[in-house]
Structure formats: C-alpha cells, structure tokens
Design a protein around this motif. Structure first.
Motif, PDB file in Angstrom:
ATOM      1  N   ILE A  74       6.348  10.971   3.663  1.00  0.00           N
ATOM      2  CA  ILE A  74       6.534  10.658   2.234  1.00  0.00           C
ATOM      3  C   ILE A  74       6.214   9.176   2.038  1.00  0.00           C
ATOM      4  N   MET A  75       5.128   8.907   1.318  1.00  0.00           N
ATOM      5  CA  MET A  75       4.707   7.519   1.078  1.00  0.00           C
ATOM      6  C   MET A  75       5.357   7.014  -0.209  1.00  0.00           C
ATOM      7  N   ALA A  76       6.620   6.551  -0.084  1.00  0.00           N
ATOM      8  CA  ALA A  76       7.315   6.015  -1.254  1.00  0.00           C
ATOM      9  C   ALA A  76       7.068   4.515  -1.398  1.00  0.00           C
ATOM     10  N   ALA A  77       6.414   3.906  -0.420  1.00  0.00           N
ATOM     11  CA  ALA A  77       6.171   2.456  -0.468  1.00  0.00           C
ATOM     12  C   ALA A  77       5.167   2.098  -1.556  1.00  0.00           C
ATOM     13  N   ALA A  78       5.355   0.911  -2.113  1.00  0.00           N
ATOM     14  CA  ALA A  78       4.371   0.362  -3.048  1.00  0.00           C
ATOM     15  C   ALA A  78       3.437  -0.514  -2.209  1.00  0.00           C
ATOM     16  N   VAL A  79       2.382   0.108  -1.739  1.00  0.00           N
ATOM     17  CA  VAL A  79       1.451  -0.576  -0.828  1.00  0.00           C
ATOM     18  C   VAL A  79       0.462  -1.386  -1.663  1.00  0.00           C
ATOM     19  N   ALA A  80       0.247  -2.633  -1.284  1.00  0.00           N
ATOM     20  CA  ALA A  80      -0.715  -3.466  -2.022  1.00  0.00           C
ATOM     21  C   ALA A  80      -2.109  -2.853  -1.919  1.00  0.00           C
ATOM     22  N   ASP A  81      -2.810  -2.817  -3.036  1.00  0.00           N
ATOM     23  CA  ASP A  81      -4.190  -2.301  -3.018  1.00  0.00           C
ATOM     24  C   ASP A  81      -5.164  -3.371  -2.526  1.00  0.00           C
ATOM     25  N   TYR A  82      -4.747  -4.645  -2.663  1.00  0.00           N
ATOM     26  CA  TYR A  82      -5.598  -5.762  -2.238  1.00  0.00           C
ATOM     27  C   TYR A  82      -4.791  -6.738  -1.393  1.00  0.00           C
TER      28      TYR A  82
ATOM     29  N   HIS B 294      -9.949  -5.079  -0.411  1.00  0.00           N
ATOM     30  CA  HIS B 294      -9.236  -3.810  -0.431  1.00  0.00           C
ATOM     31  C   HIS B 294      -8.408  -3.606   0.831  1.00  0.00           C
ATOM     32  N   THR B 295      -7.256  -2.954   0.690  1.00  0.00           N
ATOM     33  CA  THR B 295      -6.509  -2.508   1.875  1.00  0.00           C
ATOM     34  C   THR B 295      -6.914  -1.045   2.128  1.00  0.00           C
ATOM     35  N   VAL B 296      -6.480  -0.514   3.244  1.00  0.00           N
ATOM     36  CA  VAL B 296      -6.739   0.911   3.521  1.00  0.00           C
ATOM     37  C   VAL B 296      -5.772   1.743   2.685  1.00  0.00           C
ATOM     38  N   ASP B 297      -6.225   2.837   2.091  1.00  0.00           N
ATOM     39  CA  ASP B 297      -5.332   3.761   1.389  1.00  0.00           C
ATOM     40  C   ASP B 297      -4.680   4.654   2.462  1.00  0.00           C
ATOM     41  N   ILE B 298      -3.436   4.309   2.806  1.00  0.00           N
ATOM     42  CA  ILE B 298      -2.735   4.974   3.915  1.00  0.00           C
ATOM     43  C   ILE B 298      -2.526   6.457   3.606  1.00  0.00           C
ATOM     44  N   LEU B 299      -2.152   6.721   2.351  1.00  0.00           N
ATOM     45  CA  LEU B 299      -1.880   8.103   1.938  1.00  0.00           C
ATOM     46  C   LEU B 299      -3.138   8.966   2.048  1.00  0.00           C
ATOM     47  N   LYS B 300      -4.252   8.402   1.620  1.00  0.00           N
ATOM     48  CA  LYS B 300      -5.523   9.130   1.691  1.00  0.00           C
ATOM     49  C   LYS B 300      -5.884   9.409   3.157  1.00  0.00           C
TER      50      LYS B 300
ATOM     51  N   VAL C 119       3.290  13.828   1.225  1.00  0.00           N
ATOM     52  CA  VAL C 119       3.779  13.629  -0.145  1.00  0.00           C
ATOM     53  C   VAL C 119       3.476  12.209  -0.598  1.00  0.00           C
ATOM     54  N   GLY C 120       2.929  12.097  -1.809  1.00  0.00           N
ATOM     55  CA  GLY C 120       2.614  10.771  -2.343  1.00  0.00           C
ATOM     56  C   GLY C 120       3.314  10.517  -3.652  1.00  0.00           C
ATOM     57  N   PHE C 121       3.344   9.260  -4.054  1.00  0.00           N
ATOM     58  CA  PHE C 121       3.875   8.865  -5.355  1.00  0.00           C
ATOM     59  C   PHE C 121       2.725   8.386  -6.222  1.00  0.00           C
ATOM     60  N   ALA C 122       2.903   8.461  -7.524  1.00  0.00           N
ATOM     61  CA  ALA C 122       1.915   7.903  -8.450  1.00  0.00           C
ATOM     62  C   ALA C 122       2.669   7.145  -9.528  1.00  0.00           C
ATOM     63  N   LEU C 123       2.380   5.880  -9.641  1.00  0.00           N
ATOM     64  CA  LEU C 123       3.003   5.048 -10.671  1.00  0.00           C
ATOM     65  C   LEU C 123       1.992   4.890 -11.794  1.00  0.00           C
ATOM     66  N   GLU C 124       2.317   5.470 -12.948  1.00  0.00           N
ATOM     67  CA  GLU C 124       1.328   5.516 -14.036  1.00  0.00           C
ATOM     68  C   GLU C 124       1.945   5.029 -15.342  1.00  0.00           C
ATOM     69  N   ASP C 125       1.234   4.144 -16.051  1.00  0.00           N
ATOM     70  CA  ASP C 125       1.757   3.761 -17.370  1.00  0.00           C
ATOM     71  C   ASP C 125       1.068   4.511 -18.505  1.00  0.00           C
TER      72      ASP C 125
ATOM     73  N   LYS D 100      -4.999  13.957 -10.333  1.00  0.00           N
ATOM     74  CA  LYS D 100      -6.237  13.485  -9.705  1.00  0.00           C
ATOM     75  C   LYS D 100      -5.929  12.954  -8.290  1.00  0.00           C
ATOM     76  N   LYS D 101      -4.821  12.214  -8.184  1.00  0.00           N
ATOM     77  CA  LYS D 101      -4.433  11.677  -6.868  1.00  0.00           C
ATOM     78  C   LYS D 101      -4.043  12.810  -5.917  1.00  0.00           C
ATOM     79  N   LEU D 102      -3.345  13.823  -6.455  1.00  0.00           N
ATOM     80  CA  LEU D 102      -2.933  14.988  -5.647  1.00  0.00           C
ATOM     81  C   LEU D 102      -4.163  15.627  -4.993  1.00  0.00           C
TER      82      LEU D 102
ATOM     83  N   GLU E 225      -7.509  14.306  -4.905  1.00  0.00           N
ATOM     84  CA  GLU E 225      -8.394  13.386  -4.173  1.00  0.00           C
ATOM     85  C   GLU E 225      -7.823  12.938  -2.834  1.00  0.00           C
ATOM     86  N   LYS E 226      -6.465  12.878  -2.746  1.00  0.00           N
ATOM     87  CA  LYS E 226      -5.860  12.433  -1.486  1.00  0.00           C
ATOM     88  C   LYS E 226      -5.417  13.623  -0.636  1.00  0.00           C
ATOM     89  N   ASN E 227      -5.750  14.849  -1.078  1.00  0.00           N
ATOM     90  CA  ASN E 227      -5.434  16.071  -0.331  1.00  0.00           C
ATOM     91  C   ASN E 227      -3.943  16.173  -0.005  1.00  0.00           C
TER      92      ASN E 227
END
Ligand code: CTP
Length: 206
Positions: free
Chosen positions: A83-91, A114-120, A133-139, A148-150, A152-154
């Motif tokens: 479960i990737m609940a961490a807020a991983v920096a994208d950059y 860019h950092t590596v997308d760990i979840l992907k 399991v992934g999280f998506a923070l969306e405004d 889309k993330k579900l 694309e990240k399989n």
C-alpha cells in the motif's frame, strides 16, 4: 498476510541542510499499519514521517524518494500487499550540493529531475497473488483522474482523496477496484477508513 506500507512525505535534499518536501503527515500510512496489525497481519512500514513507529512493526526509515524506492524494491518480493500511502516527491534536485549553498544574487534556480514512480514499478513487477494499492490526491476530476491512475499503474485498488485530507483528523476517501464500482467513506477518522481499506484488501485476496 504480509503488508508492505509506505508513509509520509519524502525529503529531497538540495544541500546538506535544506530539502523539498510536502505537507503529508504520514498518519494515513500509520493508521493502515495499526489496522493491519490489529487484524493479525504482519507489517513492514517504510516511512519518511517523523511519527513514532507503531509497536511490533518492522520499521524502515527513509528520507528521499530514491531511498524509498530502494526499500520497496528490497521488501516487495516478500509481501502479499503493497500500500503506497506515502506522498512521494515527483521531482528531486538534479544535483544535491555537497556543501551548504551560500546566498548569491537575487534569484536562485534549482534544477529538478523526475523521480521513479514506485507505484508504477510495483504494478509492473507484481506477481499474480500480490495486491498493489495506490492513493490519488486530486483537487479536480477526482474519480476520472484516479481511475486513470488505477489503469495506467496496473493497480488492484485506488484510494482517492482531496488536499483537505492532508493533516486532517477526519477525511472522505473514495475507493475503486478494477471490477467494482466506487465506494465512498465519508467524513471518517483515518483509523476507521484504514480498517475498511484493510478489510477490502483481505476480500480481494480471497
Ligand atoms: N507515487 C509513487 N512514486 C512517485 C510518485 C507517486 O509511488 N514518484 C505514488 C504515491 O505513493 C501514490 C500514487 O503514486 O500512491 C499517486 O500519487 P499522486 O501524487 O496522486 O499522483 P502522481 O502519479 O504523482 O500524478 P500527479 O502528481 O500528476 O497527479
């Protein structure tokens, strides 16, 4: 089951004393850890948060997205669910300075990469019986962006929330798996949402 859970906002160092991070407290990842433990599961927690590790957990402390990726790669093969609940920096800074950066001129530009997308990565490398399991923070466009993330990240499950959830005691989360409609958990404590999420993961494994 053996859960691998990540928590907290990563720290991307610019120089030895300064870093870029985000507002994530790590509380959701810790609540998930406690909920899994309470149900009798084993948990490895990879954390970039300053919160005290829950008793009985296998704890791996990390700072950066790169360190978190290293720890996930090491522990992922032996877990049943990530479960990737961490807020991983994208950059992250293109180069971290060896010495403290001195004041200079009026503008300072920091080059980021860019950092590596760990979840992907996990979605690509999971074995048949592993749940990711992934999280998506969306405004905005929460459900569409999360779905889309579900795909694309399989992933086997996505948990979507809004920035209002950051640091809050109670939050609303929406959950989707590839084969089920959206489930909404409204205005619940992180402990209550975590308990529901762990239960849903158990159901997926059955
Ligand atoms: N994530 C990850 N590695 C990264 C960035 C994010 O594993 N380098 C994970 C997070 O832990 C979370 C999920 O990806 O479970 C979604 O993170 P989010 O920031 O919402 O989405 P991004 O995929 O980074 O896309 P964007 O920021 O463009 O919305």
């Amino acid at each position: 089951m053996h859960f691998l859970i990540t928590a907290g906002g990563t720290r991307e160092y610019i120089d030895p004393v300064r870093f870029i991070t985000n507002a994530s407290s790590g509380r959701m990842g810790y609540a998930l850890t406690r909920a899994a433990q309470k149900t009798g599961h084993r948990v490895t927690l990879i954390s970039a948060s300053d919160l005290q590790p829950p008793v009985g957990v296998e704890f791996v402390g990390v700072d950066s997205a790169a360190e978190m990726f290293g720890a996930v790669k090491k522990h992922f093969p032996r877990c049943d669910c990530l479960i990737m609940a961490a807020a991983v920096a994208d950059y992250t800074p293109f180069r971290s300075a060896k010495n403290k950066i001195k004041k200079q001129g009026k503008l300072l530009t920091i080059k980021l990469k860019h950092t590596v997308d760990i979840l992907k990565w996990a979605g690509r490398h999971k074995k048949k019986n592993q749940v990711v399991v992934g999280f998506a923070l969306e405004d905005k466009n929460l459900r569409a962006n999360a779905e889309k993330k579900l795909k694309e990240k399989n992933l086997d499950m996505i948990i979507a929330n809004t920035p209002a959830a950051i640091g809050a005691d109670k939050s609303t989360v929406q959950i989707k798996t590839p084969d089920s409609p959206w489930t909404k958990i409204e205005n619940a404590t992180k402990a209550a949402s975590a308990k529901r999420i762990i239960r849903l993961v158990e159901k997926l494994r059955r």
